[in-house]
Motif scaffolding. Sequence first.
Motif, PDB file in Angstrom:
ATOM      1  N   PHE A 144       0.808  -1.218   0.000  1.00 12.59           N
ATOM      2  CA  PHE A 144       0.000   0.000   0.000  1.00 12.59           C
ATOM      3  C   PHE A 144       0.844   1.273   0.000  1.00 12.59           C
ATOM      4  O   PHE A 144       0.328   2.348  -0.336  1.00 12.59           O
ATOM      5  N   ILE A 145       2.119   1.151   0.361  1.00 19.63           N
ATOM      6  CA  ILE A 145       3.012   2.297   0.176  1.00 19.63           C
ATOM      7  C   ILE A 145       3.100   2.654  -1.305  1.00 19.63           C
ATOM      8  O   ILE A 145       3.134   3.826  -1.692  1.00 19.63           O
ATOM      9  N   THR A 146       3.122   1.613  -2.151  1.00 21.80           N
ATOM     10  CA  THR A 146       3.242   1.857  -3.601  1.00 21.80           C
ATOM     11  C   THR A 146       1.967   2.452  -4.194  1.00 21.80           C
ATOM     12  O   THR A 146       1.971   2.881  -5.350  1.00 21.80           O
ATOM     13  N   LYS A 147       0.888   2.494  -3.419  1.00 23.57           N
ATOM     14  CA  LYS A 147      -0.395   2.970  -3.956  1.00 23.57           C
ATOM     15  C   LYS A 147      -0.781   4.366  -3.479  1.00 23.57           C
ATOM     16  O   LYS A 147      -1.818   4.895  -3.873  1.00 23.57           O
ATOM     17  N   VAL A 148       0.051   4.969  -2.602  1.00 22.43           N
ATOM     18  CA  VAL A 148      -0.282   6.306  -2.106  1.00 22.43           C
ATOM     19  C   VAL A 148       0.341   7.379  -2.994  1.00 22.43           C
ATOM     20  O   VAL A 148       1.076   7.090  -3.947  1.00 22.43           O
ATOM     21  N   ASN A 149       0.056   8.637  -2.670  1.00 17.92           N
ATOM     22  CA  ASN A 149       0.607   9.782  -3.397  1.00 17.92           C
ATOM     23  C   ASN A 149       2.130   9.698  -3.494  1.00 17.92           C
ATOM     24  O   ASN A 149       2.796   9.261  -2.560  1.00 17.92           O
ATOM     25  N   ASP A 150       2.698  10.112  -4.635  1.00 19.48           N
ATOM     26  CA  ASP A 150       4.143   9.995  -4.882  1.00 19.48           C
ATOM     27  C   ASP A 150       4.981  10.635  -3.778  1.00 19.48           C
ATOM     28  O   ASP A 150       6.044  10.110  -3.414  1.00 19.48           O
ATOM     29  N   LYS A 151       4.507  11.757  -3.254  1.00 19.19           N
ATOM     30  CA  LYS A 151       5.250  12.455  -2.198  1.00 19.19           C
ATOM     31  C   LYS A 151       5.422  11.555  -0.978  1.00 19.19           C
ATOM     32  O   LYS A 151       6.525  11.398  -0.442  1.00 19.19           O
ATOM     33  N   TYR A 152       4.313  10.946  -0.528  1.00 18.92           N
ATOM     34  CA  TYR A 152       4.368  10.070   0.647  1.00 18.92           C
ATOM     35  C   TYR A 152       5.096   8.764   0.322  1.00 18.92           C
ATOM     36  O   TYR A 152       5.807   8.208   1.166  1.00 18.92           O
ATOM     37  N   LYS A 153       4.901   8.272  -0.887  1.00 17.32           N
ATOM     38  CA  LYS A 153       5.555   7.032  -1.294  1.00 17.32           C
ATOM     39  C   LYS A 153       7.073   7.168  -1.230  1.00 17.32           C
ATOM     40  O   LYS A 153       7.767   6.292  -0.700  1.00 17.32           O
ATOM     41  N   GLU A 154       7.600   8.263  -1.755  1.00 19.52           N
ATOM     42  CA  GLU A 154       9.053   8.489  -1.747  1.00 19.52           C
ATOM     43  C   GLU A 154       9.579   8.637  -0.328  1.00 19.52           C
ATOM     44  O   GLU A 154      10.634   8.088   0.019  1.00 19.52           O
ATOM     45  N   ASN A 155       8.838   9.390   0.506  1.00 23.18           N
ATOM     46  CA  ASN A 155       9.282   9.595   1.888  1.00 23.18           C
ATOM     47  C   ASN A 155       9.310   8.288   2.668  1.00 23.18           C
ATOM     48  O   ASN A 155      10.278   7.988   3.381  1.00 23.18           O
ATOM     49  N   LEU A 156       8.238   7.499   2.555  1.00 20.62           N
ATOM     50  CA  LEU A 156       8.165   6.231   3.286  1.00 20.62           C
ATOM     51  C   LEU A 156       9.187   5.223   2.777  1.00 20.62           C
ATOM     52  O   LEU A 156       9.819   4.509   3.563  1.00 20.62           O
ATOM     53  N   THR A 157       9.352   5.166   1.453  1.00 16.69           N
ATOM     54  CA  THR A 157      10.331   4.242   0.877  1.00 16.69           C
ATOM     55  C   THR A 157      11.732   4.583   1.352  1.00 16.69           C
ATOM     56  O   THR A 157      12.498   3.706   1.785  1.00 16.69           O
ATOM     57  N   THR A 158      12.080   5.874   1.309  1.00 20.83           N
ATOM     58  CA  THR A 158      13.404   6.320   1.772  1.00 20.83           C
ATOM     59  C   THR A 158      13.586   6.030   3.257  1.00 20.83           C
ATOM     60  O   THR A 158      14.656   5.587   3.689  1.00 20.83           O
ATOM     61  N   PHE A 159      12.519   6.250   4.040  1.00 13.71           N
ATOM     62  CA  PHE A 159      12.594   6.025   5.483  1.00 13.71           C
ATOM     63  C   PHE A 159      12.907   4.572   5.801  1.00 13.71           C
ATOM     64  O   PHE A 159      13.824   4.279   6.584  1.00 13.71           O
ATOM     65  N   PHE A 160      12.151   3.641   5.207  1.00 13.07           N
ATOM     66  CA  PHE A 160      12.354   2.225   5.524  1.00 13.07           C
ATOM     67  C   PHE A 160      13.670   1.684   4.949  1.00 13.07           C
ATOM     68  O   PHE A 160      14.281   0.793   5.535  1.00 13.07           O
ATOM     69  N   GLU A 161      14.114   2.217   3.823  1.00  9.67           N
ATOM     70  CA  GLU A 161      15.433   1.837   3.303  1.00  9.67           C
ATOM     71  C   GLU A 161      16.531   2.300   4.257  1.00  9.67           C
ATOM     72  O   GLU A 161      17.513   1.590   4.485  1.00  9.67           O
ATOM     73  N   ALA A 162      16.350   3.502   4.822  1.00 11.83           N
ATOM     74  CA  ALA A 162      17.327   4.025   5.781  1.00 11.83           C
ATOM     75  C   ALA A 162      17.345   3.184   7.055  1.00 11.83           C
ATOM     76  O   ALA A 162      18.415   2.856   7.591  1.00 11.83           O
ATOM     77  N   VAL A 163      16.130   2.818   7.538  1.00 15.64           N
ATOM     78  CA  VAL A 163      16.040   1.964   8.736  1.00 15.64           C
ATOM     79  C   VAL A 163      16.732   0.631   8.481  1.00 15.64           C
ATOM     80  O   VAL A 163      17.476   0.125   9.335  1.00 15.64           O
ATOM     81  N   PHE A 164      16.511   0.064   7.292  1.00 10.23           N
ATOM     82  CA  PHE A 164      17.132  -1.216   6.950  1.00 10.23           C
ATOM     83  C   PHE A 164      18.660  -1.108   6.951  1.00 10.23           C
ATOM     84  O   PHE A 164      19.355  -1.984   7.479  1.00 10.23           O
ATOM     85  N   GLU A 165      19.196  -0.041   6.394  1.00 10.61           N
ATOM     86  CA  GLU A 165      20.650   0.156   6.364  1.00 10.61           C
ATOM     87  C   GLU A 165      21.211   0.276   7.783  1.00 10.61           C
ATOM     88  O   GLU A 165      22.265  -0.290   8.097  1.00 10.61           O
ATOM     89  N   VAL A 166      20.504   1.015   8.644  1.00  7.88           N
ATOM     90  CA  VAL A 166      20.957   1.167  10.033  1.00  7.88           C
ATOM     91  C   VAL A 166      20.938  -0.181  10.745  1.00  7.88           C
ATOM     92  O   VAL A 166      21.882  -0.537  11.469  1.00  7.88           O
ATOM     93  N   MET A 167      19.850  -0.956  10.531  1.00  4.59           N
ATOM     94  CA  MET A 167      19.748  -2.254  11.192  1.00  4.59           C
ATOM     95  C   MET A 167      20.849  -3.209  10.722  1.00  4.59           C
ATOM     96  O   MET A 167      21.371  -4.003  11.506  1.00  4.59           O
ATOM     97  N   MET A 168      21.206  -3.138   9.445  1.00  8.75           N
ATOM     98  CA  MET A 168      22.289  -3.988   8.942  1.00  8.75           C
ATOM     99  C   MET A 168      23.621  -3.589   9.550  1.00  8.75           C
ATOM    100  O   MET A 168      24.456  -4.447   9.859  1.00  8.75           O
ATOM    101  N   LYS A 169      23.844  -2.295   9.750  1.00  6.30           N
ATOM    102  CA  LYS A 169      25.077  -1.828  10.401  1.00  6.30           C
ATOM    103  C   LYS A 169      25.147  -2.340  11.840  1.00  6.30           C
ATOM    104  O   LYS A 169      26.195  -2.804  12.310  1.00  6.30           O
ATOM    105  N   MET A 170      24.009  -2.257  12.545  1.00  8.05           N
ATOM    106  CA  MET A 170      23.957  -2.781  13.914  1.00  8.05           C
ATOM    107  C   MET A 170      24.220  -4.280  13.925  1.00  8.05           C
ATOM    108  O   MET A 170      24.949  -4.799  14.787  1.00  8.05           O
ATOM    109  N   THR A 171      23.625  -4.978  12.962  1.00 11.24           N
ATOM    110  CA  THR A 171      23.786  -6.429  12.862  1.00 11.24           C
ATOM    111  C   THR A 171      25.239  -6.805  12.643  1.00 11.24           C
ATOM    112  O   THR A 171      25.765  -7.733  13.277  1.00 11.24           O
ATOM    113  N   MET A 172      25.900  -6.106  11.746  1.00 10.08           N
ATOM    114  CA  MET A 172      27.301  -6.403  11.451  1.00 10.08           C
ATOM    115  C   MET A 172      28.188  -6.184  12.673  1.00 10.08           C
ATOM    116  O   MET A 172      29.174  -6.905  12.887  1.00 10.08           O
TER     117      MET A 172
END
Length: 410
Positions: free
Chosen positions: A156-184
């Motif tokens: 449903f992120i892919t189905k919302v307004n482009d502005k919110y879609k980009e913000n949410l996508t960037t946010f969760f990608e950033a969270v994933f990168e941080v979690m991988m750094k913590m994991t390593m």
Amino acid sequence: MKLPKIKLHWQILIALVLSVLFGYYVPEGIKYTAWMGDIFLTALKMVIVPLILSSIISGVTSMGNGKNLGRLGGKTILYYVSTSTLAIFTGLILVNVIRPGVGIEMGFSQTVEDLSEKAGSVNDILMRIVPANIFESMAKGDILPIIFFAIIFGVFITKVNDKYKENLTTFFEAVFEVMMKMTMFIIQFTPLGIFGIVSREVARNAENLADIAGGMAVYMLTVVLALAIHAFVTLPLIVRFIAKAKPFLHLKNMATPLLTAFSTASSSATLPLSMEAVEHKSGVSNKITSFTLPLGATVNMDGTALYECVAAMFIAQVYGIDLSFVEQLLIVVTALLASIGAAGIPMAGLVMLTVILTAAGLPLEGIGLILAVDLPLDMMRTTINVWSDSCGAVTVARSENEETNVALTS
């Protein structure tokens, strides 16, 4: 002079050997080392939920649309169901040929309290997929509803307004990168954690090791042989001829997570290491890795499914119960469904075995027969679970025409 750096999988192997010796010969020293294993497992559990949530959401959003998600999800589920079914039939054939339960004395048993209450029915397992409260599921660490929520949220992120879609996508990608750094960072302490975990278990069972191995040797051999056939024949053939990849190069890349899976007996705790190895060593894209591996750690339990089938048949043989072909087929189907609902934690397969025994009309007391040897077999079947997940990621990636580091050169 600068000393050569020892690779992590060799560090883990050394830690395994030292922990066995320490636990066996210096059991009184366990009280000073066990805390390392506890902290290591707790630290891994700390990152599992945010890592799974962020990885699946970012993976789903990177697929672009529902059509891509449906295709990728279909391939992933097809692989998981196929390999689990192959594993179960491998175990079923061997347990019928070797018949390890014939001649076992009924006195060799232990009791397991409240096990049937923990298991529930197959219907209960499937109903757990949809969470009533996602925050409660996160707090409890229930991975299956978290995965379901993450997939739906990502879609449903892919189905919302482009502005919110980009913000949410960037946010969760950033969270994933941080979690991988913590994991390593946590992964660097794997040898110490494994030393604490294994030495404690060896010390706990040191007096019974010889008796356990002797009394249940044929049963253990049957399980180990079936697991070995699945790990070194079935899965490599799939990777070689369906994925068009190099199975033993991929196996080498997976050395660290496989040794960790063996040591911790937890596929969920091993998930961060598996994701790192599959993506950065075997070269599978983040899009495939972040979708297939968290899903596989929950629903793809080849080793567990195989073990449950062999254990149920073994218990039937011990009690002198001759199961028909249809009854054995019921065990196969129930083992497949139960393995999907098995949590990625130590001894989860033992809990789910009660579902199979109940469905087949076998005595639940039979679980006591196999409890004494469950720990080493749990370690082995967990390793196969993780190995199958990683092979699934490579297979799906190659089906999407990805040029991975393990792909066969034309």
